[in-house]
Structures are given as C-alpha cells and as structure tokens.
Scaffold this motif. Structure first.
Motif, PDB file in Angstrom:
ATOM      1  N   ALA A 127      -2.349   5.372   4.139  1.00 44.15           N
ATOM      2  CA  ALA A 127      -1.861   4.049   3.756  1.00 44.15           C
ATOM      3  C   ALA A 127      -1.795   3.111   4.952  1.00 44.15           C
ATOM      4  O   ALA A 127      -2.049   1.912   4.837  1.00 44.15           O
ATOM      5  CB  ALA A 127      -0.487   4.167   3.104  1.00 44.15           C
ATOM      6  N   ARG A 165       0.827  -1.211   0.000  1.00 42.65           N
ATOM      7  CA  ARG A 165       0.000   0.000   0.000  1.00 42.65           C
ATOM      8  C   ARG A 165       0.860   1.259   0.000  1.00 42.65           C
ATOM      9  O   ARG A 165       0.563   2.230  -0.701  1.00 42.65           O
ATOM     10  CB  ARG A 165      -0.931   0.001   1.210  1.00 42.65           C
ATOM     11  N   ALA A 207       1.043   4.161  -2.846  1.00 42.20           N
ATOM     12  CA  ALA A 207       0.538   5.487  -2.477  1.00 42.20           C
ATOM     13  C   ALA A 207       1.507   6.612  -2.800  1.00 42.20           C
ATOM     14  O   ALA A 207       1.087   7.748  -3.021  1.00 42.20           O
ATOM     15  CB  ALA A 207       0.200   5.510  -0.984  1.00 42.20           C
TER      16      ALA A 207
END
Length: 218
Positions: A217, A180, A184
C-alpha cells in the motif's frame, strides 16, 4: 500526561458544549456522588441523572468497559485530565473528558457522543487515526480475546517529495496513501498515521497478509 490519553482540547470541548447531546458531570468521590446535567437521556445516562453513585455508573457501563469507568472514578492529583471512551447500556459510544480539581476531591467535565470528538482522533491529511488514538484503540483491542499483529512502516523519501512537489502536492500523496491503506486492510483493522512519515496497522493474526499488505500500500 501519558501519550496514550486524550488531551483536553478546549476548542472541541466548546464545540461539544454547543451541541444538544452533551451533558456536564461532576464527580465527588468522598460523597460517592456523580452529578449529571444536560442531555443525559440522549446519551443513555437518563437512569443516572441527576445524581448517582459509583456503583450505578459501573452498572450502566457495559462489562467490557468497566475498567475504563474506573479511570473516571479513581481519585487523582489536581490538574490530572480525564479522557475515557465508554459504552453504556442502550446507548452508543460516549467520550468523557474532564479534569481533577480541589486537591483531588472533585472532578468535572463533559460527556458527549464519540462523533462530537471524532475530528480530534484523526490525522487530518489521511483520515486515519492519529498516534494517540491508535494507542488507545490498540489497548482496547488487546483486552479482547485473540492474537494480533502490529505492523509499523515508514514512507521513504517523504522529505524529498515535499521539496520536489511542494507541501500541497505532497499532502495529496499522503491523503491518497490513507485511502489505499483503508482499502487494503479489513474493515476491522486499526490503521493510523503515527508520525510524519510513519504508518501503523493492527490486525487480527492471520486476517490479512499483514506486513506485506502495508508495504504494498505504501
């Protein structure tokens, strides 16, 4: 040994020595002589082999990395480790690892492509940089022009997560967090897991929402 330097890792060094694209180096400052044997041509070190001076090594190193070359050449106390990341003209990034011997009059070690040592630079669960590698990359980035943001955040209740789900499932959560974070932030961001539940990001100022991106995130 400072925390922002690579440690001499015997396992990864032995693995590298078994590869075809590794060279051995011996530096003798009193003679101003660097001896190189092995796959020097594949590493872009062909012009330096089998012997070269400190001036020749500096000349082959890209200008922005010459300060790091001095970390190899500077005389140190016996037992001091050498761990330097260099970019050479006409070649990729290489890692120089070694140790100072004999009352600081000689150093010796191996040089190999960065990919040979990549595993030791990463956190195994998340695929992000580890703490030591983050510090090294951040230092290199700060030597470049520009303004940067460093964001640090921790993951709340990780210990409870371990207790509730077990370590294996909690590890899957950490692996997902690594993915993630990578998705991001911009590709040029420097991302790391710097502690059990701590993460860090270094980005060019204004390139992303920064702290908000890291918070979302996590």
């Amino acid at each position: 040994m400072p925390s922002d330097r690579w440690m001499w890792d015997a396992t990864s060094t032995l693995e590298a020595l078994g590869a075809a694209d590794v060279a051995l180096w011996v530096w003798e400052p009193e003679r101003d002589r660097m001896r190189l044997t092995g796959s020097t041509r594949a590493l872009g070190l062909g012009p330096l082999a089998p012997d070269c001076s400190s001036a020749a090594l500096r000349a082959l190193t890209l200008p922005q990395d010459r300060a790091y070359a001095e970390d190899i050449l500077r005389v140190q106390e016996p037992g001091t480790e050498v761990a330097v990341r260099l970019r050479m003209r006409g070649a990729g990034i290489s890692i120089w690892r070694g140790v100072w011997l004999e009352e600081g009059v000689r150093a010796a070690g191996v040089v190999a492509p960065e990919t040979r040592f990549a595993a030791s630079d990463q956190d195994m669960l998340t695929g992000l940089l580890d703490r030591r590698s983050f510090v090294i990359r951040a230092r290199e980035q700060l030597a470049m022009p520009g303004h940067y943001e460093v964001i640090v955040a921790d993951l709340d209740r990780l210990r409870r997560l371990n207790e509730a789900l077990g370590h294996e499932r909690a590890d899957l959560v950490l692996a997902a967090l690594g993915s993630r974070l990578a998705a991001a932030f911009p590709a040029e961001a420097i991302l790391a897991r710097i502690g059990e539940d701590e993460f860090a990001a270094m980005v060019l100022a204004g390139a992303s929402p920064g702290a908000g991106t890291l918070r979302r995130a996590l």
